[in-house]
Scaffold this motif. Structure first.
Motif, short mmCIF file in Angstrom:
data_model
loop_
_atom_site.label_atom_id
_atom_site.label_comp_id
_atom_site.label_asym_id
_atom_site.label_seq_id
_atom_site.Cartn_x
_atom_site.Cartn_y
_atom_site.Cartn_z
N ALA A 1 0.72 -1.24 -0.04
CA ALA A 1 0.08 -0.02 0.07
C ALA A 1 0.91 1.24 0.04
CB ALA A 1 -0.92 0.16 1.27
N TYR A 2 1.93 1.29 0.65
CA TYR A 2 2.98 2.64 0.88
C TYR A 2 3.58 2.55 -0.36
CZ TYR A 2 5.90 6.12 2.70
OH TYR A 2 6.48 7.09 2.87
N ALA A 3 4.05 1.44 -1.00
CA ALA A 3 4.71 1.64 -2.48
C ALA A 3 3.76 2.25 -3.44
CB ALA A 3 5.16 0.17 -2.63
N ASP A 4 2.39 1.71 -3.35
CA ASP A 4 1.58 2.30 -4.40
C ASP A 4 1.23 3.70 -4.06
OD1 ASP A 4 1.29 -0.28 -5.67
OD2 ASP A 4 -0.50 -0.83 -4.63
N GLN A 5 1.17 4.15 -2.79
CA GLN A 5 0.99 5.62 -2.44
C GLN A 5 1.99 6.37 -2.90
OE1 GLN A 5 0.45 5.31 1.71
NE2 GLN A 5 -1.96 5.24 1.38
N ALA A 6 3.39 6.01 -2.75
CA ALA A 6 4.48 6.76 -3.22
C ALA A 6 4.36 6.73 -4.57
CB ALA A 6 5.78 6.16 -2.46
N LYS A 7 4.07 5.68 -5.31
CA LYS A 7 4.40 5.95 -7.02
C LYS A 7 2.98 6.76 -7.29
CE LYS A 7 4.20 1.86 -9.05
NZ LYS A 7 3.75 0.44 -9.59
N THR A 8 1.99 6.83 -6.65
CA THR A 8 0.92 7.60 -7.16
C THR A 8 1.34 9.23 -6.95
OG1 THR A 8 -0.89 6.11 -6.71
CG2 THR A 8 -1.50 8.34 -6.73
N ILE A 9 1.77 9.42 -5.61
CA ILE A 9 2.49 10.97 -5.45
C ILE A 9 3.36 11.03 -6.45
CG2 ILE A 9 3.83 11.97 -3.75
CD1 ILE A 9 2.02 10.60 -1.58
N LEU A 10 4.21 10.30 -6.71
CA LEU A 10 5.42 10.73 -7.77
C LEU A 10 4.82 11.13 -9.20
CD1 LEU A 10 8.30 8.39 -6.76
CD2 LEU A 10 8.30 10.84 -6.85
N ARG A 11 3.89 10.23 -9.56
CA ARG A 11 3.35 10.46 -11.03
C ARG A 11 2.40 11.72 -10.78
NH1 ARG A 11 0.88 4.41 -12.34
NH2 ARG A 11 3.21 3.72 -13.04
N TYR A 12 1.62 11.93 -10.03
CA TYR A 12 0.87 13.25 -9.85
C TYR A 12 1.70 14.42 -9.85
CZ TYR A 12 -2.54 16.50 -8.22
OH TYR A 12 -3.50 17.54 -8.19
N ALA A 13 2.81 14.48 -9.11
CA ALA A 13 3.84 15.56 -8.97
C ALA A 13 4.28 15.78 -10.39
CB ALA A 13 5.09 15.21 -8.07
N GLN A 14 4.61 14.68 -11.13
CA GLN A 14 5.23 15.02 -12.56
C GLN A 14 4.14 15.45 -13.49
OE1 GLN A 14 5.64 11.65 -15.11
NE2 GLN A 14 7.46 12.70 -16.27
N LYS A 15 2.84 14.80 -13.40
CA LYS A 15 1.97 15.65 -14.26
C LYS A 15 1.45 16.88 -13.70
CE LYS A 15 0.33 11.13 -15.04
NZ LYS A 15 -0.83 10.25 -15.65
N LEU A 16 1.44 17.20 -12.62
CA LEU A 16 1.51 18.54 -11.94
C LEU A 16 2.49 19.73 -12.49
CD1 LEU A 16 -0.82 19.98 -10.29
CD2 LEU A 16 0.56 19.63 -8.31
N ALA A 17 3.63 19.52 -12.46
CA ALA A 17 4.76 19.83 -12.83
C ALA A 17 4.42 20.47 -14.58
CB ALA A 17 5.98 19.39 -12.80
N ILE A 18 4.16 19.53 -15.09
CA ILE A 18 3.94 19.48 -16.67
C ILE A 18 2.98 20.70 -16.96
CG2 ILE A 18 3.42 18.67 -18.84
CD1 ILE A 18 4.90 16.22 -17.67
N THR A 19 1.76 20.47 -16.36
CA THR A 19 0.45 21.19 -16.44
C THR A 19 0.60 22.68 -15.96
OG1 THR A 19 -0.51 20.42 -14.44
CG2 THR A 19 -1.22 19.15 -16.58
N GLN A 20 1.27 22.76 -14.80
CA GLN A 20 1.59 24.03 -14.16
C GLN A 20 2.63 24.87 -14.75
OE1 GLN A 20 1.07 24.04 -9.93
NE2 GLN A 20 -1.14 23.42 -9.96
N ASN A 21 3.53 24.20 -15.44
CA ASN A 21 4.69 24.57 -16.22
C ASN A 21 5.85 25.38 -15.23
OD1 ASN A 21 6.33 25.04 -18.29
ND2 ASN A 21 5.35 27.32 -18.75
N ARG A 22 6.01 24.49 -13.95
CA ARG A 22 6.89 24.85 -12.89
C ARG A 22 7.48 23.65 -12.21
NH1 ARG A 22 3.49 27.24 -7.84
NH2 ARG A 22 1.82 25.72 -7.80
N TYR A 23 8.50 23.79 -11.33
CA TYR A 23 9.01 23.06 -10.57
C TYR A 23 7.98 22.64 -9.45
CZ TYR A 23 13.54 23.71 -12.45
OH TYR A 23 14.78 23.93 -13.59
N ILE A 24 7.90 21.07 -9.30
CA ILE A 24 7.41 20.61 -8.28
C ILE A 24 8.02 19.75 -7.50
CG2 ILE A 24 5.11 19.06 -7.78
CD1 ILE A 24 4.28 21.70 -8.43
N PHE A 25 8.16 19.83 -6.18
CA PHE A 25 9.00 18.93 -5.34
C PHE A 25 8.29 17.96 -4.59
CE2 PHE A 25 10.88 23.16 -6.02
CZ PHE A 25 12.10 23.07 -6.02
N VAL A 26 8.90 16.82 -4.39
CA VAL A 26 8.55 15.66 -3.79
C VAL A 26 9.45 15.42 -2.64
CG1 VAL A 26 7.76 13.30 -3.68
CG2 VAL A 26 7.15 14.52 -5.76
N ARG A 27 9.07 15.81 -1.38
CA ARG A 27 9.82 15.71 -0.33
C ARG A 27 9.81 13.93 0.20
NH1 ARG A 27 7.95 17.74 5.08
NH2 ARG A 27 7.15 15.71 5.17
#
Length: 170
Positions: free
Chosen positions: A32-58
């Protein structure tokens, strides 16, 4: 009669093996935690592209959290797409800003039974093209090779791969 006894013995053995796996929550927590982390990383990448800026995953080892700045300070927190994070006890303990839990923040805490290795820095950053960078001690560097993040819990393990240049999270 012997066949019936043999069948009952086999069912008992299989039941004992199945019950031990069913009651061991660490397997489920790890996946479950691995799946949550994968989803968070994918969402951050898509957000960076759509908002045209850097998005950080701590990725501090105890949580995965999404922010618009490396420091993850006030005003830089990214809200969870569903309106709130899981709200689990480990998330409440790990996802704090100024000693206060924010349920809207896209942040998930690491269960105590799960170990995470291979993070390569204190943050993963996606640029406007979706390319991944690592940030270590304030230094940002384009991901040079494949980043493999491993989640282990007992004998169970799951992996996430982040590919350089494309930032594909697998």
């Amino acid at each position: 009669m012997i066949e019936l006894i043999m069948v009952m013995v086999l069912i008992g053995i299989l039941g004992a093996i199945g019950a031990s796996r069913f009651f061991d929550q660490s397997t489920f927590e790890n996946r479950a935690y691995a799946d949550q982390a994968k989803t968070i990383l994918r969402y951050a990448q898509k957000l960076a592209i759509t908002q045209n800026r850097y998005i950080f995953v701590r990725t501090d080892g105890n949580s995965f959290a999404v922010c618009t700045t490396a420091a993850c300070g006030a005003g830089s927190l990214i809200s969870a797409p569903g309106g709130s994070n899981s709200g689990s006890s480990v998330t409440r303990a790990s996802c704090l800003l100024n000693n206060s839990y924010n349920s809207n923040w896209l942040c998930e805490g690491r269960p105590s039974t799960v170990n995470v290795t291979g993070l390569g820095g204190s943050s993963v950053v996606f640029d406007a093209l979706g390319r991944p960078y690592t940030v270590n001690n304030g230094t940002q560097a384009l991901l040079a090779g494949v980043m493999t993040i491993t989640f282990t819990s007992g004998s169970n393990s799951s992996q996430i791969t982040v590919w350089p240049e494309t930032g594909y999270v697998q």
